[in-house]
Design a protein around this motif. Structure first.
Motif: not given
Ligand SMILES: NC(=O)c1ccc[n+]([C@@H]2O[C@H](COP(=O)([O-])OP(=O)(O)OC[C@H]3O[C@@H](n4cnc5c(N)ncnc54)[C@H](O)[C@@H]3O)[C@@H](O)[C@H]2O)c1
Length: 259
Positions: A20, A67, A69-70, A97, A99, A145, A203
């Motif tokens: 999500a 989930l 994940q930790g 991920v 953060r 990644a 990005g």
């Molecule tokens: N958004 C970007 O611009 C971008 C760019 C390059 C790479 N990425 C990669 O894309 C992937 C997703 O990034 P995003 O920007 O969509 O992140 P986001 O923060 O929008 O979403 C991250 C998701 O991970 C979930 N999450 C966080 N901690 C968790 C946990 N302990 N257990 C289970 N779920 C957990 C969150 O609930 C959320 O649904 C990552 O691997 C990130 O490195 C994103």
């Protein structure tokens, strides 16, 4: 085989962690539109269910599960729920991920918390789900990644903005690790019919400040950030039979920014 059949995910059970989130939503939608049965799993079950509801209204087959994940117990519970409710797993998209670390000099506790989820928890999740994929006859693992796992930060992108000029080290560390973990995992799966690949996106457009967009997109040959469609085809390719001979690869998807 017809190329449309090669790209179909009909009959495939697909798990997307963090489904999500920003990139997660695009990935879940892609897998479901390609006729997969998609499970999105993350900590916030409510947000997950709201998103799943929207896709179900479009006739797509998507399910929400919990989930953290930790938490090893939560990873085990997710595995049990998938085995009970779906009886198999063919595709894992490792996208979640956390953060917790904000800047270069944030407390080391924040770095440790990041590793708990993004390193230890992720390997735990990969081992549990890989076991189910092997039991199901094989499949595909796609690690998400980042280009930030391949290159250092370009601080000039933040000039003239209020965004931090001090990006956190954990993100560069765990994403780089994930890229080589992909190669490790692909070799470890030899003879088991499990392919393992990585995608390192640039990005995603998310209404960033105007000045940041100017700084960033001026360096991208395509003159824009990634949009919500950009990752979809690549995901379906790597998940499906169309990608059956792509293995152990890391694909940089950055619009040519780092060309
Ligand atoms: N958004 C970007 O611009 C971008 C760019 C390059 C790479 N990425 C990669 O894309 C992937 C997703 O990034 P995003 O920007 O969509 O992140 P986001 O923060 O929008 O979403 C991250 C998701 O991970 C979930 N999450 C966080 N901690 C968790 C946990 N302990 N257990 C289970 N779920 C957990 C969150 O609930 C959320 O649904 C990552 O691997 C990130 O490195 C994103």
């Amino acid at each position: 085989m017809h190329v449309k059949d090669l790209l179909s995910l009909k009959g495939k059970i697909v798990l997307v962690t963090g489904g999500a989130g920003n990139y997660g939503k695009c990935i879940v939608e892609a897998m479901a539109e390609a006729d997969g049965t998609v499970i999105t799993a993350s900590r916030n079950l409510k947000a997950n269910e709201a998103f799943v509801g929207q896709l179900k209204d479009r006739g797509l087959e998507v399910h929400a599960l919990q989930l953290d994940q930790g938490d090893p117990g939560s990873v085990k519970n997710l595995r049990a729920a998938i085995e009970q409710q779906f009886g198999a797993l063919h595709v894992l998209v490792n996208n979640a991920v956390a953060r917790p670390m904000a800047t270069y000099d944030a407390p080391m506790e924040d770095f440790a918390e990041s590793m708990r989820v993004n390193a230890t928890g992720m390997v735990d999740l990969m081992r549990e789900m890989t076991a189910v994929i092997i039991k199901s006859g094989g499949g595909s693992i796609i690690n998400i990644a980042s280009m930030m796992g391949m290159f250092g930060p370009d601080l000039s992108n933040y000039e003239g903005t209020t965004m931090t000029q001090s990006p956190p080290p954990d993100y560069y560390f765990h994403n780089a690790g994930l890229i080589n973990l992909t190669r490790y995992w692909a070799r470890m799966m030899a003879g088991k019919n499990v392919r393992v690949n990585c995608v390192s996106p640039g990005g995603l457009f998310n209404h960033q400040p105007e000045r940041f967009l100017e700084n960033y997109t001026g360096k991208v040959p395509l003159r824009r950030m990634a949009n919500q469609d950009d990752i979809k085809g690549l995901m379906v390719l790597l998940a499906s039979e169309a990608g059956a001979y792509i293995n152990g690869e890391n694909i940089l998807m950055d619009g040519g920014l780092n060309a």
